[in-house]
Design an enzyme around this catalytic site. Structure first.
Site, mmCIF file in Angstrom:
data_model
loop_
_atom_site.group_PDB
_atom_site.id
_atom_site.type_symbol
_atom_site.label_atom_id
_atom_site.label_comp_id
_atom_site.label_asym_id
_atom_site.label_seq_id
_atom_site.Cartn_x
_atom_site.Cartn_y
_atom_site.Cartn_z
ATOM 1 N N GLY A 161 0.847 -1.192 0.000
ATOM 2 C CA GLY A 161 0.000 0.000 0.000
ATOM 3 C C GLY A 161 0.875 1.232 0.000
ATOM 4 C CG ASP A 170 -2.882 -4.576 6.536
ATOM 5 O OD1 ASP A 170 -1.884 -4.968 5.890
ATOM 6 O OD2 ASP A 170 -3.395 -3.457 6.341
ATOM 7 C CD GLU A 225 2.546 -6.278 6.140
ATOM 8 O OE1 GLU A 225 2.077 -6.130 5.012
ATOM 9 O OE2 GLU A 225 3.042 -7.358 6.525
ATOM 10 N N GLY A 236 -0.126 -5.039 0.644
ATOM 11 C CA GLY A 236 -1.330 -4.782 -0.147
ATOM 12 C C GLY A 236 -1.404 -5.560 -1.447
#
Length: 375
Positions: free
Chosen positions: A87, A166, A158, A135
């Protein structure tokens, strides 16, 4: 003077235009034959997802899902280096610092997109050629088919930036065999090429240079069923001989991974690694010691809880965690150390696992009432 001014205006107008067409082209959505094709088109940013891209892809998937003339959806990246490296963390960091709504909108939009892919009624084929992280995993792993190549590099890194794996990581990671998902989540370990297939992230393995031909054949399929698509992917997969003889790179460590990462708490995992004392265990310990202690604790609990949740429940839980991280310290410090100043020495707060209280962790998982993610 007037002419010079006019010329300046023309130039400015042109710059504005080129900027617009540029941003419009960050993701290309087209229909070819029976296929809807999503092309992530930010090669300079390794096709990292930003909010405008997410906001274009989501409704398009929903439209294609309803369209009787669309039989499958293909997603790929441009530039030859990455499928999608994650992301747009920088934009989120800037927004978080000033309390901008983007920190809600981005995660909400991204997780809704992950859910749309996970529940998509049309076969969804992700060509994960090149770097596929964060992402990028979210827009591929929940689909029916994930085609890796010798260039694929998978990671969920992450915990190194004060976040947690996530985009539904809490759903797919604990479902990988043994404790490998926990290991990947906590250490950010990178898997390359066939390893991505062997661990179950990819469903097929095809030579990178054969992807255009594969895509052509997928587009040419006449009203295909999921089985027909699988047959075509299998035929390419069977013909691919690259690294065929290669053993899974973590094979020799799997027994250790399964026992060391089965502990119920981070402190216990660390203790087990120390007790084990092997070069492999020491290397993992060194890696874990660099990660955000808060992130490690959130991640372990996220995976343990996610193991028995639906994808929707996991995404709701992860949205709560994302907002907790946006309010905390470590995310901004991690991004500074890894992506901005690149000094690779984040000062985590708290600095030790023992200092991250259960109460703090519990709070991060609490429902947000009206602000919870709606799917």
């Amino acid at each position: 003077r007037l002419r010079a001014l006019n010329r300046l205006q023309v130039i400015l107008q042109h710059l504005k235009m080129s900027k617009q067409t540029d941003s419009a082209a960050e993701v290309l959505l087209e229909k070819k034959g029976g296929a809807g094709i999503i092309t992530l088109n930010r090669p300079k940013a390794l096709n990292a997802l930003n909010l405008p891209m997410i906001q274009k892809i989501y409704p398009q998937i929903k439209t294609w899902e309803q369209d009787p003339e669309t039989f499958l959806i293909i997603i790929k990246g441009t530039g030859g280096k990455a499928f999608c490296a994650g992301g747009d963390i920088r934009a989120i960091t800037e927004a978080g610092k000033v309390g901008d709504k983007l920190i809600q909108d981005f995660f909400m939009g991204e997780y809704r997109l992950n859910n749309a892919i996970g529940t998509c009624k049309k076969p969804y084929v992700a060509l994960i050629d090149g770097i596929t992280m964060g992402g990028g995993v979210g827009v591929s792993v929940h689909g029916h088919f994930r085609v890796a190549t010798e260039k694929t590099v998978f990671a969920m890194p992450e915990t190194a930036i004060g976040l947690f794996p996530d985009v539904g990581g809490g759903y797919f990671l604990p479902r990988l065999s043994g404790k490998i998902g926990y290991y990947l989540a906590l250490t950010g370990c990178r898997l390359k090429g066939r390893d991505v297939l062997k661990v179950g992230i990819a469903t097929h393995f095809v030579e990178s240079e054969k992807l255009p031909a594969l895509e052509k054949e997928l587009i040419a399929l006449k009203s295909p069923s999921k089985e027909k698509i699988a047959d075509l992917l299998n035929s390419y997969h069977m013909k691919c001989t690259i690294d065929q003889e290669k053993e899974f790179s973590l094979d020799e460590h799997m027994e250790k991974i399964n026992s060391l990462f089965s502990a119920n708490s981070m402190e216990e995992i660390v203790k087990k690694l120390k007790q084990d004392g092997s070069p492999f265990a020491m290397k993992q310990l060194e890696t874990i010691n660099k990660m955000s202690p808060t992130s490690l604790k959130l991640t372990l609990r996220q995976l343990r809880e996610g193991a028995s949740m639906s994808l929707q429940e996991v995404l709701r839980m992860e949205y709560r965690l994302s907002q907790a991280c946006m309010k905390g310290h470590d995310f901004y410090e991690g991004v500074r150390a890894v992506l901005i100043d690149k000094d690779q020495s984040p000062k985590w707060k708290p600095a030790a696992l023992e200092e991250v209280s259960d109460e703090y962790v519990d709070n991060c998982f609490k429902p947000l009432g009206n602000d919870d993610l709606k799917l």
